[in-house]
Design an enzyme around this catalytic site. Structure first.
Site, PDB file in Angstrom:
ATOM      1  N   SER A   1       0.720  -1.380   0.107  1.00 49.52           N
ATOM      2  CA  SER A   1      -0.004   0.027  -0.109  1.00 49.52           C
ATOM      3  C   SER A   1       0.925   1.114  -0.099  1.00 49.52           C
ATOM      4  O   SER A   1       0.457   2.327  -0.570  1.00 49.52           O
ATOM      5  CB  SER A   1      -0.909   0.004   1.112  1.00 49.52           C
ATOM      6  OG  SER A   1      -1.768  -1.102   1.163  1.00 49.52           O
ATOM      7  N   PHE A   2       1.945   1.068   0.886  1.00 47.84           N
ATOM      8  CA  PHE A   2       2.822   2.419   0.668  1.00 47.84           C
ATOM      9  C   PHE A   2       3.106   2.836  -0.674  1.00 47.84           C
ATOM     10  O   PHE A   2       3.539   4.087  -0.857  1.00 47.84           O
ATOM     11  CB  PHE A   2       4.110   2.076   1.575  1.00 47.84           C
ATOM     12  CG  PHE A   2       4.944   3.198   2.320  1.00 47.84           C
ATOM     13  CD1 PHE A   2       4.286   4.077   3.169  1.00 47.84           C
ATOM     14  CD2 PHE A   2       5.963   3.528   1.705  1.00 47.84           C
ATOM     15  CE1 PHE A   2       4.864   4.999   3.850  1.00 47.84           C
ATOM     16  CE2 PHE A   2       6.637   4.655   2.207  1.00 47.84           C
ATOM     17  CZ  PHE A   2       6.039   5.416   3.390  1.00 47.84           C
ATOM     18  N   GLU A   3       3.315   1.895  -1.658  1.00 53.86           N
ATOM     19  CA  GLU A   3       3.762   2.430  -3.026  1.00 53.86           C
ATOM     20  C   GLU A   3       2.657   2.948  -3.979  1.00 53.86           C
ATOM     21  O   GLU A   3       2.732   3.222  -5.043  1.00 53.86           O
ATOM     22  CB  GLU A   3       4.391   1.139  -3.593  1.00 53.86           C
ATOM     23  CG  GLU A   3       5.613   0.704  -3.281  1.00 53.86           C
ATOM     24  CD  GLU A   3       5.581  -0.062  -1.796  1.00 53.86           C
ATOM     25  OE1 GLU A   3       6.695  -0.075  -1.099  1.00 53.86           O
ATOM     26  OE2 GLU A   3       4.472  -0.672  -1.508  1.00 53.86           O
TER      27      GLU A   3
ATOM     28  N   VAL B   1      -3.388  -2.949   4.713  1.00 54.38           N
ATOM     29  CA  VAL B   1      -2.086  -2.545   5.789  1.00 54.38           C
ATOM     30  C   VAL B   1      -2.277  -3.263   7.067  1.00 54.38           C
ATOM     31  O   VAL B   1      -3.239  -2.951   7.837  1.00 54.38           O
ATOM     32  CB  VAL B   1      -2.218  -1.130   6.000  1.00 54.38           C
ATOM     33  CG1 VAL B   1      -0.979  -0.647   6.959  1.00 54.38           C
ATOM     34  CG2 VAL B   1      -2.259  -0.324   4.570  1.00 54.38           C
ATOM     35  N   VAL B   2      -1.373  -4.154   7.455  1.00 51.90           N
ATOM     36  CA  VAL B   2      -1.457  -4.928   8.570  1.00 51.90           C
ATOM     37  C   VAL B   2      -0.094  -5.173   9.074  1.00 51.90           C
ATOM     38  O   VAL B   2       0.956  -4.704   8.134  1.00 51.90           O
ATOM     39  CB  VAL B   2      -2.020  -6.399   8.522  1.00 51.90           C
ATOM     40  CG1 VAL B   2      -3.703  -6.108   8.160  1.00 51.90           C
ATOM     41  CG2 VAL B   2      -1.316  -7.177   7.368  1.00 51.90           C
TER      42      VAL B   2
ATOM     43  N   ARG C   1       3.137   1.266  13.568  1.00 49.46           N
ATOM     44  CA  ARG C   1       3.541   1.339  11.911  1.00 49.46           C
ATOM     45  C   ARG C   1       2.491   1.195  10.988  1.00 49.46           C
ATOM     46  O   ARG C   1       2.395   2.000  10.172  1.00 49.46           O
ATOM     47  CB  ARG C   1       4.578  -0.197  11.913  1.00 49.46           C
ATOM     48  CG  ARG C   1       4.976  -0.063  10.354  1.00 49.46           C
ATOM     49  CD  ARG C   1       5.907  -1.305  10.477  1.00 49.46           C
ATOM     50  NE  ARG C   1       6.541  -1.308   8.914  1.00 49.46           N
ATOM     51  CZ  ARG C   1       5.804  -2.010   8.247  1.00 49.46           C
ATOM     52  NH1 ARG C   1       4.608  -2.746   8.114  1.00 49.46           N
ATOM     53  NH2 ARG C   1       6.268  -2.064   6.962  1.00 49.46           N
TER      54      ARG C   1
ATOM     55  N   SER D   1     -10.132   5.505  -2.422  1.00 51.22           N
ATOM     56  CA  SER D   1      -9.379   4.585  -1.582  1.00 51.22           C
ATOM     57  C   SER D   1     -10.281   3.389  -0.844  1.00 51.22           C
ATOM     58  O   SER D   1     -11.127   3.612  -0.244  1.00 51.22           O
ATOM     59  CB  SER D   1      -8.683   5.139  -0.409  1.00 51.22           C
ATOM     60  OG  SER D   1      -8.166   4.478   0.455  1.00 51.22           O
TER      61      SER D   1
ATOM     62  N   HIS E   1      -9.771 -15.239   9.644  1.00 48.93           N
ATOM     63  CA  HIS E   1      -9.569 -13.512   9.252  1.00 48.93           C
ATOM     64  C   HIS E   1      -9.472 -13.258   7.905  1.00 48.93           C
ATOM     65  O   HIS E   1     -10.033 -12.412   7.390  1.00 48.93           O
ATOM     66  CB  HIS E   1      -8.482 -13.133  10.088  1.00 48.93           C
ATOM     67  CG  HIS E   1      -8.702 -12.525  11.326  1.00 48.93           C
ATOM     68  ND1 HIS E   1      -8.140 -11.462  12.073  1.00 48.93           N
ATOM     69  CD2 HIS E   1      -9.400 -13.027  12.394  1.00 48.93           C
ATOM     70  CE1 HIS E   1      -8.627 -11.151  13.163  1.00 48.93           C
ATOM     71  NE2 HIS E   1      -9.319 -12.298  13.546  1.00 48.93           N
TER      72      HIS E   1
END
Length: 192
Positions: A83-85, A108-109, A115, A140, A154
């Site tokens: 996700s950061f990219e 994001v996990v 973090r 998003s 999960h």
């Protein structure tokens, strides 16, 4: 004054039986949503981290957006490591002016509460910055569950949740593109 004429030979009033109206026919899903005045092109940027979960968003998005008159051929798919990219890819895609909208999907996990919350907040803020700088709407479906365990339960829960998010982001995307079409037409006509 209007008067109802009666047949002098009938002294009784006829009572008519109520007619049964057929049940309403549901609208055809292909025509239930408004059509676009101009062609649309969407970029869908998906993080590969937990691909098996996140791809459910993409699949549901593609089905729903097609019902809203944007075909799969009008959606270009891009994958990034995580996700950061996503924001950098979204920015470069928006700058091409080829896309009328960009959709981002990721999960994001891990890495502790600070973090993953930092990453999620950073991604969302960066996507908003891309949208405001380029005037290309960015949507998003980047999710940050409070507690995600790498278990079958999960994974199954979040797969189903991403299906819902895919439908919701397709609806938001199509509705926003319609709204922007109207607004831009009004601006061009000097109404707004």
């Amino acid at each position: 004054m209007n008067q109802m004429l009666q047949d002098p030979q009938t002294s009784q009033v006829e009572i008519s039986q109520p007619t049964q109206t057929p049940p309403p026919v549901p609208p055809d899903p292909a025509t239930a949503h408004p059509r676009f005045a101009k062609p649309q092109r969407v970029a869908f940027v998906q993080a590969c981290w937990h691909r098996d979960v996140v791809e459910e968003c993409r699949i549901a998005f593609l089905e729903e957006i097609e019902a809203r008159h944007i075909t799969r051929a009008q959606v270009d798919l891009f994958e990034v490591p995580g996700s950061f990219e996503i924001p950098l890819h979204a920015q470069l895609l928006a700058k091409t002016r080829r896309y009328t909208a960009i959709v981002a999907a990721g999960l994001v996990v891990d890495g502790g509460i600070y973090r993953h919350e930092f990453v999620a907040d950073t991604v969302i803020k960066a996507l908003m910055d891309v949208q405001l700088k380029t005037e290309v709407p960015v949507f998003s479906a980047v999710l940050t569950p409070q507690q995600f365990h790498d278990s079958a339960v999960h994974h199954d829960f979040f797969r189903k949740h991403f299906v819902i998010k895919g439908i919701e982001v397709a609806e938001a995307c199509a509705n926003t593109l319609h709204s922007l079409e109207r607004l831009r037409g009004q601006v061009a006509a000097g109404i707004v």
